[in-house]
Design a protein around this motif. Structure first.
Motif, PDB file in Angstrom:
ATOM      1  N   GLU A  63       0.824  -1.211   0.000  1.00 50.65           N
ATOM      2  CA  GLU A  63       0.000   0.000   0.000  1.00 50.65           C
ATOM      3  C   GLU A  63       0.859   1.261   0.000  1.00 50.65           C
ATOM      4  OE1 GLU A  63      -3.136  -0.500  -0.396  1.00 50.65           O
ATOM      5  OE2 GLU A  63      -2.922  -2.669  -0.102  1.00 50.65           O
ATOM      6  N   SER A  64       1.981   1.214   0.709  1.00 48.66           N
ATOM      7  CA  SER A  64       2.768   2.439   0.907  1.00 48.66           C
ATOM      8  C   SER A  64       3.561   2.862  -0.324  1.00 48.66           C
ATOM      9  CB  SER A  64       3.718   2.267   2.095  1.00 48.66           C
ATOM     10  OG  SER A  64       4.562   1.150   1.917  1.00 48.66           O
ATOM     11  N   VAL A  65       3.934   1.902  -1.192  1.00 43.72           N
ATOM     12  CA  VAL A  65       4.774   2.224  -2.349  1.00 43.72           C
ATOM     13  C   VAL A  65       4.139   3.302  -3.227  1.00 43.72           C
ATOM     14  CG1 VAL A  65       5.539   1.304  -4.583  1.00 43.72           C
ATOM     15  CG2 VAL A  65       6.096   0.086  -2.481  1.00 43.72           C
ATOM     16  N   PHE A  66       2.841   3.172  -3.490  1.00 45.76           N
ATOM     17  CA  PHE A  66       2.183   4.094  -4.420  1.00 45.76           C
ATOM     18  C   PHE A  66       1.654   5.355  -3.741  1.00 45.76           C
ATOM     19  CE2 PHE A  66       1.725  -0.139  -6.457  1.00 45.76           C
ATOM     20  CZ  PHE A  66       2.538   0.105  -7.550  1.00 45.76           C
ATOM     21  N   ALA A  79       4.993 -11.572  -9.515  1.00 47.46           N
ATOM     22  CA  ALA A  79       4.399 -12.173  -8.324  1.00 47.46           C
ATOM     23  C   ALA A  79       2.953 -11.730  -8.137  1.00 47.46           C
ATOM     24  CB  ALA A  79       5.242 -11.814  -7.099  1.00 47.46           C
ATOM     25  N   LEU A  80       2.706 -10.423  -8.235  1.00 53.08           N
ATOM     26  CA  LEU A  80       1.348  -9.896  -8.097  1.00 53.08           C
ATOM     27  C   LEU A  80       1.045  -8.987  -9.285  1.00 53.08           C
ATOM     28  CD1 LEU A  80       0.913  -8.911  -4.326  1.00 53.08           C
ATOM     29  CD2 LEU A  80       0.124 -10.969  -5.495  1.00 53.08           C
ATOM     30  N   PRO A  81       0.193  -9.408 -10.212  1.00 49.62           N
ATOM     31  CA  PRO A  81      -0.128  -8.569 -11.371  1.00 49.62           C
ATOM     32  C   PRO A  81      -0.616  -7.177 -10.986  1.00 49.62           C
ATOM     33  CG  PRO A  81      -0.924 -10.795 -11.740  1.00 49.62           C
ATOM     34  CD  PRO A  81      -0.437 -10.746 -10.314  1.00 49.62           C
ATOM     35  N   GLU A  82      -1.303  -7.052  -9.845  1.00 49.40           N
ATOM     36  CA  GLU A  82      -1.836  -5.749  -9.454  1.00 49.40           C
ATOM     37  C   GLU A  82      -0.726  -4.713  -9.258  1.00 49.40           C
ATOM     38  OE1 GLU A  82      -2.847  -5.845  -4.824  1.00 49.40           O
ATOM     39  OE2 GLU A  82      -3.206  -7.784  -5.777  1.00 49.40           O
ATOM     40  N   LEU A  83       0.456  -5.162  -8.836  1.00 50.53           N
ATOM     41  CA  LEU A  83       1.576  -4.231  -8.676  1.00 50.53           C
ATOM     42  C   LEU A  83       1.928  -3.581 -10.016  1.00 50.53           C
ATOM     43  CD1 LEU A  83       4.246  -5.836  -6.296  1.00 50.53           C
ATOM     44  CD2 LEU A  83       3.196  -3.577  -6.082  1.00 50.53           C
ATOM     45  N   TYR A  84       2.029  -4.409 -11.042  1.00 43.46           N
ATOM     46  CA  TYR A  84       2.371  -3.900 -12.371  1.00 43.46           C
ATOM     47  C   TYR A  84       1.246  -3.021 -12.923  1.00 43.46           C
ATOM     48  CZ  TYR A  84       4.193  -4.017 -17.183  1.00 43.46           C
ATOM     49  OH  TYR A  84       4.678  -3.676 -18.424  1.00 43.46           O
ATOM     50  N   VAL A  85       0.013  -3.492 -12.804  1.00 44.75           N
ATOM     51  CA  VAL A  85      -1.121  -2.732 -13.332  1.00 44.75           C
ATOM     52  C   VAL A  85      -1.250  -1.383 -12.620  1.00 44.75           C
ATOM     53  CG1 VAL A  85      -3.642  -2.691 -13.579  1.00 44.75           C
ATOM     54  CG2 VAL A  85      -2.371  -4.786 -14.099  1.00 44.75           C
ATOM     55  N   ASN A  86      -1.153  -1.385 -11.295  1.00 47.03           N
ATOM     56  CA  ASN A  86      -1.233  -0.111 -10.558  1.00 47.03           C
ATOM     57  C   ASN A  86      -0.152   0.850 -10.997  1.00 47.03           C
ATOM     58  OD1 ASN A  86      -3.385  -1.042  -9.078  1.00 47.03           O
ATOM     59  ND2 ASN A  86      -2.198  -1.533  -7.236  1.00 47.03           N
ATOM     60  N   SER A  87       1.050   0.318 -11.213  1.00 46.02           N
ATOM     61  CA  SER A  87       2.182   1.152 -11.588  1.00 46.02           C
ATOM     62  C   SER A  87       1.969   1.787 -12.964  1.00 46.02           C
ATOM     63  CB  SER A  87       3.469   0.322 -11.582  1.00 46.02           C
ATOM     64  OG  SER A  87       4.563   1.092 -12.020  1.00 46.02           O
ATOM     65  N   PHE A  88       1.707   0.960 -13.994  1.00 46.79           N
ATOM     66  CA  PHE A  88       1.629   1.544 -15.339  1.00 46.79           C
ATOM     67  C   PHE A  88       0.350   2.351 -15.552  1.00 46.79           C
ATOM     68  CE2 PHE A  88       0.236  -2.906 -16.721  1.00 46.79           C
ATOM     69  CZ  PHE A  88      -1.053  -2.576 -17.141  1.00 46.79           C
ATOM     70  N   MET A 128       1.188  -4.641 -20.871  1.00 52.41           N
ATOM     71  CA  MET A 128       0.771  -3.286 -20.504  1.00 52.41           C
ATOM     72  C   MET A 128      -0.143  -2.673 -21.557  1.00 52.41           C
ATOM     73  SD  MET A 128       3.071   0.158 -19.880  1.00 52.41           S
ATOM     74  CE  MET A 128       3.304   0.508 -21.615  1.00 52.41           C
ATOM     75  N   VAL A 129       0.290  -2.714 -22.829  1.00 50.67           N
ATOM     76  CA  VAL A 129      -0.491  -2.086 -23.890  1.00 50.67           C
ATOM     77  C   VAL A 129      -1.831  -2.797 -24.059  1.00 50.67           C
ATOM     78  CG1 VAL A 129      -0.552  -1.500 -26.342  1.00 50.67           C
ATOM     79  CG2 VAL A 129       1.569  -1.201 -25.046  1.00 50.67           C
ATOM     80  N   ASP A 130      -1.838  -4.109 -23.912  1.00 46.05           N
ATOM     81  CA  ASP A 130      -3.096  -4.853 -24.006  1.00 46.05           C
ATOM     82  C   ASP A 130      -4.075  -4.389 -22.932  1.00 46.05           C
ATOM     83  OD1 ASP A 130      -4.726  -7.092 -25.104  1.00 46.05           O
ATOM     84  OD2 ASP A 130      -4.441  -7.929 -23.106  1.00 46.05           O
ATOM     85  N   ALA A 141       8.113  -0.600  -7.162  1.00 48.42           N
ATOM     86  CA  ALA A 141       7.056  -1.527  -7.579  1.00 48.42           C
ATOM     87  C   ALA A 141       7.603  -2.938  -7.748  1.00 48.42           C
ATOM     88  CB  ALA A 141       6.415  -1.042  -8.882  1.00 48.42           C
ATOM     89  N   ASN A 142       8.914  -3.062  -7.916  1.00 48.87           N
ATOM     90  CA  ASN A 142       9.576  -4.386  -8.019  1.00 48.87           C
ATOM     91  C   ASN A 142       9.697  -5.026  -6.633  1.00 48.87           C
ATOM     92  OD1 ASN A 142      10.003  -3.927 -10.752  1.00 48.87           O
ATOM     93  ND2 ASN A 142      12.153  -4.526 -10.700  1.00 48.87           N
ATOM     94  N   LEU A 143       8.655  -4.975  -5.873  1.00 47.52           N
ATOM     95  CA  LEU A 143       8.726  -5.357  -4.464  1.00 47.52           C
ATOM     96  C   LEU A 143       9.166  -6.802  -4.266  1.00 47.52           C
ATOM     97  CD1 LEU A 143       8.268  -4.707  -1.487  1.00 47.52           C
ATOM     98  CD2 LEU A 143       5.816  -5.148  -1.835  1.00 47.52           C
TER      99      LEU A 143
END
Length: 328
Positions: free
Chosen positions: A9-12, A98-107, A141-143, A288-290
């Motif tokens: 939660e804290s990263v973003f 590990a967690l797709p949500e990390l990548y999605v939240n980031s991009f 990401m683009v998809d 995000a690369n947690l």
């Protein structure tokens, strides 16, 4: 599945240098304890207790080709694996998601703030080699952006330039912002058609992939601006080994999101950092690369100004290859 890591939660939510430093040190401690190859690397350097993010060791990016860089809370055989693009002879990097949500939240956050909310755009992609090779973080990401845009003209066009041109003409009749992601060599093919894309935001990424001769970025962008009748070519700075990106704003400089920071290392002394405005090797902190490694020494040369940075090219592998001898 691991416990819910409080750092998620804290990263973003980082909004200051103090915040960034505190969370970066927490991420370092987590990765030192849970990512075996990174712990061995830090121990080999004798750097396991940094007091500031500038003291944290940066893992050479080549380790993603030779080791599994992943928290021991996950099993790699159960995860989506992004692979870098490359030739048939080259070893491709592996980055386990590990967690797709990390990548999605980031991009999603970065693209919406630096470019456009994809819900308000038509997102098109000319990324043939990434589709062909598969397992691409860029295609993932683009998809996702295409799906969020929820527009029938959004999508991937492989190498079908004629279809792309026709659909862009239709897109111009809408009030939507038109985004075109394109690998460099495919955009050059498009520019040779002599079409007017003055209403299109073009995001160049990915290089020549052996399809055309390499050229400096300024030359490439000038050819594309002339051939496609646009004022600016935008660029994305991202890679398989990172879950975050930066975009240019019409200049040559990329802007980092709040949880990503570029610092510049001395090419002759990789453990020393250079001040703003000085050229050196690009180190990236991507919080995000947690669950892999957030502290990466890339093969890029660059210069930093505040939270913005410019990429100048690549440097000889021999400058960092010796670091691999530290970890078996």
């Amino acid at each position: 599945m691991p416990h819910r890591n409080p750092l998620l939660e804290s990263v973003f939510k980082i909004d200051s240098e103090t915040d960034f430093n505190r969370i970066a040190l927490s991420v370092f401690n987590y990765q030192y304890n849970h990512v075996a190859v990174y712990r061995k690397f830090c121990n080999a350097l004798g750097r396991s207790t940094p007091k500031h993010y500038k003291e944290i060791p940066f893992l050479p990016i080549s380790f993603f080709k030779t080791h599994t860089v992943l928290s021991d809370e996950f099993s790699s055989d159960q995860l989506l694996n992004f692979k870098s693009s490359g030739t048939t002879q080259s070893i491709r990097s592996n980055h386990f998601l590990a967690l797709p949500e990390l990548y999605v939240n980031s991009f999603m956050d970065t693209f919406s703030k630096q470019m456009v909310d994809p819900k308000d755009a038509i997102v098109m992609a000319l990324l043939p080699n990434y589709i062909e090779q598969g397992e691409s973080s860029l295609v993932y990401m683009v998809d996702h952006l295409v799906k969020v845009s929820n527009h029938p003209l959004s999508g991937f066009y492989l190498s079908d330039l004629e279809a792309l041109i026709q659909e862009i003409q239709k897109a111009k009749q809408t009030k939507k912002k038109i985004i075109l992601f394109g690998v460099s060599y495919a955009l050059l093919d498009l520019a040779e058609k002599g079409i007017d894309l003055s209403q299109v935001v073009i995001i160049e990424t990915g290089g020549m992939k052996g399809r055309r001769k390499e050229m400096i970025k300024e030359e490439l962008h000038q050819i594309l601006c002339d051939g496609l009748n646009v004022k600016h070519i935008y660029s994305e700075y991202g890679m398989t080994e990172l879950l975050s990106q930066g975009y240019t704003d019409g200049t040559e400089y990329f802007t980092s999101p709040n949880w990503m920071k570029v610092v510049i290392r001395d090419v002759n002394d990789p453990l020393s950092l250079r001040p703003d405005g000085k050229t050196g090797g690009v180190n990236v902190i991507d919080l995000a690369n947690l669950f892999s490694c957030s502290f990466i020494a890339t093969d890029d040369l660059g210069v930093r100004k505040g939270n913005r940075f410019k990429i100048l090219g690549r440097f000889d592998q021999s400058d960092i290859r010796g670091c691999n001898l530290l970890v078996n």
